[in-house]
Design a protein around this motif. Structure first.
Motif, PDB file in Angstrom:
ATOM      1  N   LEU A 166       8.330   0.161   4.354  1.00 44.18           N
ATOM      2  CA  LEU A 166       7.709  -1.143   4.168  1.00 44.18           C
ATOM      3  C   LEU A 166       8.734  -2.267   4.312  1.00 44.18           C
ATOM      4  CD1 LEU A 166       5.342  -0.330   1.166  1.00 44.18           C
ATOM      5  CD2 LEU A 166       4.661  -0.762   3.531  1.00 44.18           C
ATOM      6  N   GLN A 167       9.955  -2.032   3.838  1.00 47.28           N
ATOM      7  CA  GLN A 167      11.002  -3.042   3.975  1.00 47.28           C
ATOM      8  C   GLN A 167      11.288  -3.342   5.447  1.00 47.28           C
ATOM      9  OE1 GLN A 167      15.322  -2.167   3.590  1.00 47.28           O
ATOM     10  NE2 GLN A 167      15.216  -3.432   1.737  1.00 47.28           N
ATOM     11  N   HIS A 168      11.468  -2.287   6.241  1.00 47.94           N
ATOM     12  CA  HIS A 168      11.760  -2.500   7.654  1.00 47.94           C
ATOM     13  C   HIS A 168      10.556  -3.081   8.380  1.00 47.94           C
ATOM     14  CE1 HIS A 168      15.846  -0.998   8.261  1.00 47.94           C
ATOM     15  NE2 HIS A 168      15.591  -0.137   7.299  1.00 47.94           N
ATOM     16  N   ALA A 169       9.356  -2.682   7.972  1.00 49.52           N
ATOM     17  CA  ALA A 169       8.159  -3.272   8.566  1.00 49.52           C
ATOM     18  C   ALA A 169       8.125  -4.766   8.283  1.00 49.52           C
ATOM     19  CB  ALA A 169       6.913  -2.592   8.016  1.00 49.52           C
ATOM     20  N   ALA A 170       8.417  -5.142   7.048  1.00 52.17           N
ATOM     21  CA  ALA A 170       8.402  -6.550   6.664  1.00 52.17           C
ATOM     22  C   ALA A 170       9.444  -7.353   7.441  1.00 52.17           C
ATOM     23  CB  ALA A 170       8.646  -6.686   5.161  1.00 52.17           C
ATOM     24  N   ARG A 171      10.569  -6.743   7.728  1.00 52.41           N
ATOM     25  CA  ARG A 171      11.634  -7.437   8.453  1.00 52.41           C
ATOM     26  C   ARG A 171      11.316  -7.613   9.931  1.00 52.41           C
ATOM     27  NH1 ARG A 171      16.900  -4.097   6.097  1.00 52.41           N
ATOM     28  NH2 ARG A 171      17.162  -5.282   4.147  1.00 52.41           N
ATOM     29  N   THR A 172      10.553  -6.682  10.509  1.00 47.87           N
ATOM     30  CA  THR A 172      10.439  -6.643  11.963  1.00 47.87           C
ATOM     31  C   THR A 172       9.065  -6.977  12.528  1.00 47.87           C
ATOM     32  OG1 THR A 172       9.952  -4.268  11.922  1.00 47.87           O
ATOM     33  CG2 THR A 172      12.263  -4.914  12.126  1.00 47.87           C
ATOM     34  N   VAL A 173       8.004  -6.820  11.754  1.00 54.34           N
ATOM     35  CA  VAL A 173       6.669  -6.991  12.332  1.00 54.34           C
ATOM     36  C   VAL A 173       6.469  -8.438  12.770  1.00 54.34           C
ATOM     37  CG1 VAL A 173       5.402  -7.564  10.217  1.00 54.34           C
ATOM     38  CG2 VAL A 173       4.258  -6.299  12.043  1.00 54.34           C
ATOM     39  N   ASN A 174       5.800  -8.606  13.892  1.00 50.21           N
ATOM     40  CA  ASN A 174       5.577  -9.925  14.466  1.00 50.21           C
ATOM     41  C   ASN A 174       4.670 -10.787  13.595  1.00 50.21           C
ATOM     42  OD1 ASN A 174       7.123  -9.395  16.765  1.00 50.21           O
ATOM     43  ND2 ASN A 174       5.371  -8.614  17.921  1.00 50.21           N
ATOM     44  N   ARG A 175       4.769 -12.062  13.758  1.00 47.92           N
ATOM     45  CA  ARG A 175       3.882 -12.996  13.075  1.00 47.92           C
ATOM     46  C   ARG A 175       2.423 -12.638  13.394  1.00 47.92           C
ATOM     47  NH1 ARG A 175       4.643 -17.915  10.768  1.00 47.92           N
ATOM     48  NH2 ARG A 175       2.764 -19.208  10.519  1.00 47.92           N
ATOM     49  N   GLY A 176       1.601 -12.625  12.369  1.00 46.30           N
ATOM     50  CA  GLY A 176       0.207 -12.271  12.555  1.00 46.30           C
ATOM     51  C   GLY A 176      -0.053 -10.781  12.620  1.00 46.30           C
ATOM     52  N   GLY A 177       0.971  -9.984  12.324  1.00 50.11           N
ATOM     53  CA  GLY A 177       0.832  -8.535  12.393  1.00 50.11           C
ATOM     54  C   GLY A 177       0.199  -7.935  11.158  1.00 50.11           C
ATOM     55  N   SER A 178       0.183  -6.608  11.119  1.00 50.26           N
ATOM     56  CA  SER A 178      -0.466  -5.883  10.021  1.00 50.26           C
ATOM     57  C   SER A 178       0.395  -4.711   9.573  1.00 50.26           C
ATOM     58  CB  SER A 178      -1.827  -5.344  10.464  1.00 50.26           C
ATOM     59  OG  SER A 178      -2.669  -6.380  10.928  1.00 50.26           O
ATOM     60  N   ILE A 179       0.462  -4.530   8.259  1.00 49.43           N
ATOM     61  CA  ILE A 179       1.141  -3.374   7.665  1.00 49.43           C
ATOM     62  C   ILE A 179       0.125  -2.660   6.779  1.00 49.43           C
ATOM     63  CG2 ILE A 179       3.014  -2.588   6.176  1.00 49.43           C
ATOM     64  CD1 ILE A 179       4.500  -5.196   6.915  1.00 49.43           C
ATOM     65  N   VAL A 180      -0.001  -1.360   6.970  1.00 52.06           N
ATOM     66  CA  VAL A 180      -0.943  -0.568   6.169  1.00 52.06           C
ATOM     67  C   VAL A 180      -0.211   0.632   5.590  1.00 52.06           C
ATOM     68  CG1 VAL A 180      -3.107   0.708   6.138  1.00 52.06           C
ATOM     69  CG2 VAL A 180      -2.857  -1.253   7.677  1.00 52.06           C
ATOM     70  N   LEU A 181      -0.337   0.810   4.290  1.00 53.46           N
ATOM     71  CA  LEU A 181       0.220   1.987   3.609  1.00 53.46           C
ATOM     72  C   LEU A 181      -0.912   2.972   3.350  1.00 53.46           C
ATOM     73  CD1 LEU A 181       2.547   3.405   1.929  1.00 53.46           C
ATOM     74  CD2 LEU A 181       1.554   2.238  -0.051  1.00 53.46           C
ATOM     75  N   ILE A 182      -0.689   4.230   3.703  1.00 54.47           N
ATOM     76  CA  ILE A 182      -1.656   5.268   3.373  1.00 54.47           C
ATOM     77  C   ILE A 182      -1.268   5.849   2.016  1.00 54.47           C
ATOM     78  CG2 ILE A 182      -2.792   7.389   4.086  1.00 54.47           C
ATOM     79  CD1 ILE A 182      -3.247   4.951   5.927  1.00 54.47           C
ATOM     80  N   GLY A 183      -2.023   5.454   1.002  1.00 52.34           N
ATOM     81  CA  GLY A 183      -1.772   5.930  -0.355  1.00 52.34           C
ATOM     82  C   GLY A 183      -2.674   7.099  -0.690  1.00 52.34           C
ATOM     83  N   SER A 184      -2.930   7.265  -1.979  1.00 53.27           N
ATOM     84  CA  SER A 184      -3.727   8.407  -2.429  1.00 53.27           C
ATOM     85  C   SER A 184      -4.724   7.991  -3.497  1.00 53.27           C
ATOM     86  CB  SER A 184      -2.808   9.492  -3.001  1.00 53.27           C
ATOM     87  OG  SER A 184      -3.564  10.501  -3.645  1.00 53.27           O
ATOM     88  N   GLY A 185      -5.937   8.505  -3.362  1.00 49.77           N
ATOM     89  CA  GLY A 185      -6.955   8.251  -4.371  1.00 49.77           C
ATOM     90  C   GLY A 185      -6.588   8.817  -5.727  1.00 49.77           C
ATOM     91  N   SER A 186      -5.622   9.747  -5.758  1.00 47.94           N
ATOM     92  CA  SER A 186      -5.204  10.336  -7.041  1.00 47.94           C
ATOM     93  C   SER A 186      -4.538   9.313  -7.945  1.00 47.94           C
ATOM     94  CB  SER A 186      -4.253  11.510  -6.801  1.00 47.94           C
ATOM     95  OG  SER A 186      -3.039  11.078  -6.225  1.00 47.94           O
ATOM     96  N   THR A 187      -4.117   8.169  -7.386  1.00 49.18           N
ATOM     97  CA  THR A 187      -3.469   7.139  -8.205  1.00 49.18           C
ATOM     98  C   THR A 187      -4.487   6.280  -8.951  1.00 49.18           C
ATOM     99  OG1 THR A 187      -3.402   5.575  -6.347  1.00 49.18           O
ATOM    100  CG2 THR A 187      -1.498   7.007  -6.650  1.00 49.18           C
ATOM    101  N   SER A 188      -5.775   6.463  -8.668  1.00 52.54           N
ATOM    102  CA  SER A 188      -6.792   5.627  -9.302  1.00 52.54           C
ATOM    103  C   SER A 188      -7.136   6.073 -10.713  1.00 52.54           C
ATOM    104  CB  SER A 188      -8.071   5.600  -8.450  1.00 52.54           C
ATOM    105  OG  SER A 188      -8.640   6.896  -8.344  1.00 52.54           O
TER     106      SER A 188
END
Length: 249
Positions: A124-146
């Protein structure tokens, strides 16, 4: 249908399961895709082949996300091959329960958190540093955390880290019009515990019977949610955690 023509996507852990389905979906929508893998070179090659067959371009890049240096090399390789990065899907993870907390060893902890927590953080850190303006970052988490579930203490706690980071990043990089969201996937047919060939018929039946919709989730269900988060209909959605479970809490 989302048009991703001209977009570049990085999908970690995309040699199989959910990651493969997401990478192929993005390629089918027109994106050029960086297929990341740690050990499954053959699976990554098959993912690349499927994307090319769908009419887009793709490249496989080996990188273990538990090593920040390899994550940096992954993003460098993506930019070297395709230029700027528009979409990052942080999917790589270890999908094992870990068992009762009283039985967890330090080695178990280091292995699980090394990929699911540390790997998520630096991806996520590298995504935040490099993704273009207007881009999207998605993390695939787990329903077990709910909710707390006996036997899932190690796994679910390692996945919780990424959930928090997504909310923080949505605030920290929102000025660049970058959206950051989490998909909390429930038990998914064709992935993790339920990969093809796994001996889990009894558990599969329990999951299906517990579902209000009478079936397990599929890798395509998760890909649908990713397509929503990276498309124009979700431009005002950031910092969200979407439970993709068919109504099962």
């Amino acid at each position: 249908m989302t048009d991703l023509t001209g977009k570049v996507a990085v999908v970690t852990g995309s040699s199989r399961g959910i990651g493969r389905a997401i990478a192929i979906r993005l390629g089918a929508r027109g994106a050029q895709v960086v297929v990341n893998y740690a050990h499954g070179a053959q699976g990554a090659a098959e993912t690349v082949a499927a994307i090319i067959a769908a009419g887009s371009d793709a490249v496989a890049v080996q990188a273990d996300v538990s090593d920040p240096g390899q994550i940096e090399a992954l993003f460098d390789a993506a930019r070297s091959r395709f230029g700027g990065i528009d979409i990052v899907v942080a999917n790589a993870g270890i999908d094992e329960t870990g068992g009762p907390i009283v039985d967890v060893t330090e080695a178990d902890y280091d292995r699980m958190f090394g990929v699911n927590a540390k790997g998520a953080f630096f991806t996520l850190q590298h995504a935040a540093r490099t993704v273009n303006r207007g881009g999207s970052i998605v993390l695939i988490g787990s329903g077990s955390t709910s909710r707390p579930v006996a036997g899932f203490g190690l796994y679910a706690s390692s996945k919780l880290v990424g959930n928090y980071l997504v909310g923080v990043l949505a605030q920290e990089i929102g000025e660049r019009e970058v959206t950051v969201n989490t998909i909390l996937a429930s038990a998914t047919d064709g992935a993790g515990y339920f990969s093809a060939g796994a001996d889990n018929d009894e558990l599969r039946t329990l999951v299906q019977n517990a579902s209000p919709l009478g079936r397990m989730g599929s890798v395509d269900d998760v890909s649908d949610a990713v397509e929503f988060f990276i498309g124009p209909l979700s431009r005002w959605v950031s910092g969200a955690q979407l439970l993709v479970s068919g109504g099962q809490n």
